[in-house]
Design a protein around this motif. Structure first.
Motif, mmCIF file in Angstrom:
data_model
loop_
_atom_site.group_PDB
_atom_site.id
_atom_site.type_symbol
_atom_site.label_atom_id
_atom_site.label_comp_id
_atom_site.label_asym_id
_atom_site.label_seq_id
_atom_site.Cartn_x
_atom_site.Cartn_y
_atom_site.Cartn_z
ATOM 1 N N UNK A 13 0.844 -1.194 0.000
ATOM 2 C CA UNK A 13 0.000 0.000 0.000
ATOM 3 C C UNK A 13 0.877 1.240 0.000
ATOM 4 N N UNK A 14 0.511 2.209 -0.794
ATOM 5 C CA UNK A 14 1.238 3.471 -0.813
ATOM 6 C C UNK A 14 0.750 4.317 0.351
ATOM 7 N N UNK A 15 1.656 5.075 0.918
ATOM 8 C CA UNK A 15 1.300 5.889 2.069
ATOM 9 C C UNK A 15 0.495 7.108 1.662
ATOM 10 N N UNK A 16 0.759 7.623 0.507
ATOM 11 C CA UNK A 16 -0.051 8.699 -0.022
ATOM 12 C C UNK A 16 0.283 10.070 0.506
ATOM 13 N N UNK A 17 -0.398 11.027 -0.066
ATOM 14 C CA UNK A 17 -0.160 12.436 0.245
ATOM 15 C C UNK A 17 -0.536 12.783 1.685
ATOM 16 N N UNK A 18 -1.610 12.198 2.180
ATOM 17 C CA UNK A 18 -2.065 12.509 3.535
ATOM 18 C C UNK A 18 -1.016 12.126 4.571
ATOM 19 N N UNK A 19 -0.377 10.984 4.375
ATOM 20 C CA UNK A 19 0.680 10.548 5.293
ATOM 21 C C UNK A 19 1.853 11.529 5.262
ATOM 22 N N UNK A 20 2.240 11.953 4.070
ATOM 23 C CA UNK A 20 3.346 12.901 3.933
ATOM 24 C C UNK A 20 3.003 14.242 4.563
#
Length: 71
Positions: A13-20
């Motif tokens: 799973x990609x962590x995505x923009x929200x995680x960053x």
């Protein structure tokens, strides 16, 4: 002997923009708590050896303090 099957990374799973964005915000919040000062004083504060360090492995950071540093 059979060659081993390669591990596919397509199922991760990609962590995505929200995680960053969460990480960026936590760094920005922590900026107010950073300490700038003499490297020798910071080394003493975090520990110069494993016997006087604050948390395990932190004495390794004190050996890397050179030039302009902040914690």
């Amino acid at each position: 002997m059979k060659p081993s099957n390669p591990v596919t990374l397509s199922k991760t799973k990609k962590k995505g923009r929200e995680h960053k964005e969460t990480i960026v915000q936590s760094i920005r919040d922590g900026v107010e708590e950073f300490f700038l000062g003499s490297n020798k004083v910071m080394q003493v504060a975090i520990g110069r050896s494993d016997s006087d360090e604050l948390t395990p492995g932190l004495h390794k950071v004190s050996k890397l303090l050179r030039g302009d540093c902040g914690l």
